[in-house]
Enzyme design. Structure first.
Site, PDB file in Angstrom:
ATOM      1  N   ASN A  73       0.851  -1.186   0.000  1.00 25.60           N
ATOM      2  CA  ASN A  73       0.000   0.000   0.000  1.00 25.60           C
ATOM      3  C   ASN A  73       0.891   1.242   0.000  1.00 25.60           C
ATOM      4  O   ASN A  73       2.122   1.144   0.080  1.00 25.60           O
ATOM      5  CB  ASN A  73      -0.992  -0.010   1.170  1.00 25.60           C
ATOM      6  CG  ASN A  73      -0.300  -0.029   2.534  1.00 25.60           C
ATOM      7  OD1 ASN A  73       0.749   0.585   2.715  1.00 25.60           O
ATOM      8  ND2 ASN A  73      -0.907  -0.723   3.491  1.00 25.60           N
ATOM      9  N   ARG A  74       0.269   2.402  -0.100  1.00 25.89           N
ATOM     10  CA  ARG A  74       1.066   3.629  -0.258  1.00 25.89           C
ATOM     11  C   ARG A  74       1.988   3.861   0.931  1.00 25.89           C
ATOM     12  O   ARG A  74       3.153   4.240   0.760  1.00 25.89           O
ATOM     13  CB  ARG A  74       0.135   4.833  -0.440  1.00 25.89           C
ATOM     14  CG  ARG A  74       0.858   6.079  -0.953  1.00 25.89           C
ATOM     15  CD  ARG A  74       0.102   7.344  -0.666  1.00 25.89           C
ATOM     16  NE  ARG A  74       0.088   7.658   0.751  1.00 25.89           N
ATOM     17  CZ  ARG A  74       1.099   8.244   1.388  1.00 25.89           C
ATOM     18  NH1 ARG A  74       2.201   8.576   0.744  1.00 25.89           N
ATOM     19  NH2 ARG A  74       1.014   8.482   2.682  1.00 25.89           N
ATOM     20  N   LYS A  75       1.508   3.614   2.144  1.00 25.82           N
ATOM     21  CA  LYS A  75       2.325   3.819   3.342  1.00 25.82           C
ATOM     22  C   LYS A  75       3.527   2.882   3.336  1.00 25.82           C
ATOM     23  O   LYS A  75       4.665   3.298   3.616  1.00 25.82           O
ATOM     24  CB  LYS A  75       1.468   3.597   4.586  1.00 25.82           C
ATOM     25  CG  LYS A  75       2.209   3.787   5.911  1.00 25.82           C
ATOM     26  CD  LYS A  75       1.239   3.632   7.077  1.00 25.82           C
ATOM     27  CE  LYS A  75       1.955   3.822   8.408  1.00 25.82           C
ATOM     28  NZ  LYS A  75       2.925   2.732   8.685  1.00 25.82           N
ATOM     29  N   GLU A  76       3.287   1.604   3.032  1.00 27.96           N
ATOM     30  CA  GLU A  76       4.394   0.630   2.997  1.00 27.96           C
ATOM     31  C   GLU A  76       5.410   1.002   1.922  1.00 27.96           C
ATOM     32  O   GLU A  76       6.623   0.902   2.143  1.00 27.96           O
ATOM     33  CB  GLU A  76       3.832  -0.772   2.742  1.00 27.96           C
ATOM     34  CG  GLU A  76       3.003  -1.315   3.896  1.00 27.96           C
ATOM     35  CD  GLU A  76       2.135  -2.502   3.511  1.00 27.96           C
ATOM     36  OE1 GLU A  76       1.659  -3.209   4.419  1.00 27.96           O
ATOM     37  OE2 GLU A  76       1.919  -2.732   2.300  1.00 27.96           O
ATOM     38  N   ASP A 102      -6.626  -7.796   1.083  1.00 29.24           N
ATOM     39  CA  ASP A 102      -6.715  -9.233   0.797  1.00 29.24           C
ATOM     40  C   ASP A 102      -7.482  -9.470  -0.501  1.00 29.24           C
ATOM     41  O   ASP A 102      -7.107 -10.313  -1.324  1.00 29.24           O
ATOM     42  CB  ASP A 102      -7.444  -9.963   1.933  1.00 29.24           C
ATOM     43  CG  ASP A 102      -6.789  -9.775   3.278  1.00 29.24           C
ATOM     44  OD1 ASP A 102      -5.570  -9.543   3.318  1.00 29.24           O
ATOM     45  OD2 ASP A 102      -7.509  -9.858   4.290  1.00 29.24           O
TER      46      ASP A 102
END
Length: 494
Positions: free
Chosen positions: A209-212, A279
């Site tokens: 995701n964007r944060k990761e 998921d």
């Protein structure tokens, strides 16, 4: 260049013949729903008066659920403890069609369990309590995981690693799996948790995701171009073919190693719960790529699947039918979407409508040749309810009622014509001479028939009225009769 048409039905047929090997951290998700009744005197936090609870297969197990609900077969490998939560998960997986599980048991750790307290009215998560041991599996358990995984790679069309950093996907398990998959020529998708993407080296696709992504690349990652700019170095480090960054309401951006980036905007949707949306994205990507879809098609499938998932409460799975309705323009949705054809489809639709508080109506008939009299009854029936179910006599039932030369059209043709009407929300074919058993299954709020019946003659009126429903009789349109139309068409007197 125009976006290519997504032939959903052909892709769904291809997906049905594919197998995904899913490996990762399974958990037991429990949702406690209730109304916020007051503020706690001990602390300035809301108090939820619990009304109901639901238990779901969560984490990588939810990925497996979505793979199966989208039509593919899933082989799942995960880790549980020797406890009640682990037994519940094992039982749930065993009962889930389309999933073959190989759970490794580690008595030294608890099964990961998450309990969420949710405000029913606002769909707001108030609190989450976790039971987990987020540390790497021991050498002995790690070896057992590899023994469970490696023989399954030959049976799979694609491998999906769902990393929740709870201990299953150790560096050694990841390495053994990716190396074996590459040797077998099988693509590998990784939903990563570690910021060290070197451990995923050799995977086909990473889906942070964007944060990761921002943390792993030390970049802002706030626009599609900034994601493209930050991807080059990490793609080389991970030796992957592409990176897909999911950005919630801002859509998804895929950066392939060769070719231009692809950005897919998010579907406009009312978000009820984001639990498990990642998921669903991973599962949709896996089944699409396994079925031979290109990057663009796989992204559009994943984006639509995410939109369906966030519109549901809890850790939700997405069916192929739901995905089809989201992807295809409304005008192109086939009438057969409204025709009940699968076991459990009627009950699932009824449950959804009842959760929404909708008033369900029912009428029935042979509808051999649809005429204006039928249309009037159906339109009036729909005006008396929020959703109208039409019970349709099967071919065998019509022959018993009308004679050996009827019906003129077979049951599927009659069902599709009915389903094409805006007034009709669902068509259910029944085999008996009367729809009484179907009425008992549905227990509609409104039972509708033409005015040529009396209330006492309407089959099922006792069932409906005993449940608090009503019987509505609609004035029939004079001059229209299916029997007369059939007689005229066959050369009889008018």
């Amino acid at each position: 260049m125009a976006t290519p048409i997504l032939d959903f039905d052909a892709l769904a047929q291809a997906i049905a013949g594919r197998t995904v090997l899913c490996i990762g951290d399974i958990m037991l998700d429990e949702f406690v729903y209730g109304e916020v009744s007051r503020i706690s005197p001990e602390a300035p936090t809301p108090v939820i008066a619990a009304q109901r609870s639901e238990i779901h297969i969560g984490g990588a197990g939810n990925v497996a659920r979505n793979i199966a609900s989208l039509g593919a077969s899933c082989i799942f490998v995960g880790l549980v403890g020797e406890d009640e939560a682990g037994r519940q998960l094992a039982s749930a997986l065993a009962d889930h069609a389309g999933i073959e599980s190989a759970l490794v048991c580690d008595p030294s750790r608890p099964t990961t369990r998450k309990v969420r307290f949710v405000s029913e009215h606002f769909s707001t998560h108030m609190l989450r309590a976790d039971w987990e041991q987020a540390q790497a599996a021991s050498d002995e358990v790690e070896a057992r995981l590899s023994e469970a995984i490696l023989p399954q790679i030959a049976r799979a069309d694609i491998v999906l690693l769902s990393d929740y950093a709870k201990g299953v996907l150790t560096a050694r398990v990841i390495r053994h799996t990716i190396d074996a998959a590459r040797k077998a020529g099988k693509p590998v998708i990784v939903d990563p948790k570690s910021l060290n993407w070197a451990i995923y080296r050799g995977a086909t696709l990473l889906t942070p995701n964007r944060k990761e992504f921002a943390e792993a690349t030390r970049s802002r990652a706030d626009t599609p171009q900034s994601i493209v700019d930050a991807s080059e170095d990490v793609m080389r480090l991970a030796d992957c073919e592409a990176i897909l960054v999911t950005q919630g309401e801002h859509g998804m951006t895929l950066v392939p190693r060769h070719g231009g980036a692809i950005h897919v905007p998010a579907f406009p949707v009312k978000v009820r719960d984001v639990s498990g949306a990642g998921d669903t994205v991973a599962a949709a990507l896996a089944v699409s790529i396994a079925a031979g879809a290109d990057w663009d098609t796989a992204l559009r499938m994943a984006s639509a699947a995410a939109a369906v998932a966030v519109g549901k409460q809890g850790t939700a799975s997405v069916s192929a039918a739901e995905l089809r309705r989201k992807i295809l323009p409304h005008a192109t949705l086939a009438a057969e979407e409204k025709v009940v054809s699968a076991p459990g489809q009627l009950e699932a639709q009824l449950a959804e409508w009842k959760r929404e508080g909708l008033r369900i109506g029912f009428t029935n008939g042979c509808f051999d040749i649809l005429h204006p009299g039928h249309v009037k009854v159906l339109t009036a029936a729909r005006a008396a309810c929020d959703r109208l179910i039409v019970g349709l006599n099967s071919d065998a039932s019509v022959r018993r009622l009308k004679g050996a030369d009827r019906p003129v059209q077979d049951e599927l043709a009659r069902a599709e014509v009915l389903a094409a009407l805006e007034a009709v929300d669902l068509v259910v074919i029944f085999e008996d001479d009367t729809p009484i058993d179907l009425i008992r299954r549905i227990t509609p709020s409104v039972l509708v028939k033409g005015g040529d019946y009396t209330r006492e003659q309407v089959v099922g009126h006792e069932v409906v009225e005993a449940a608090g429903g009503t019987v509505v009789l609609v004035d029939i349109l004079k001059g229209f009769s299916t029997t007369a139309l059939v007689h005229r068409a066959r050369g009889g007197a008018s």
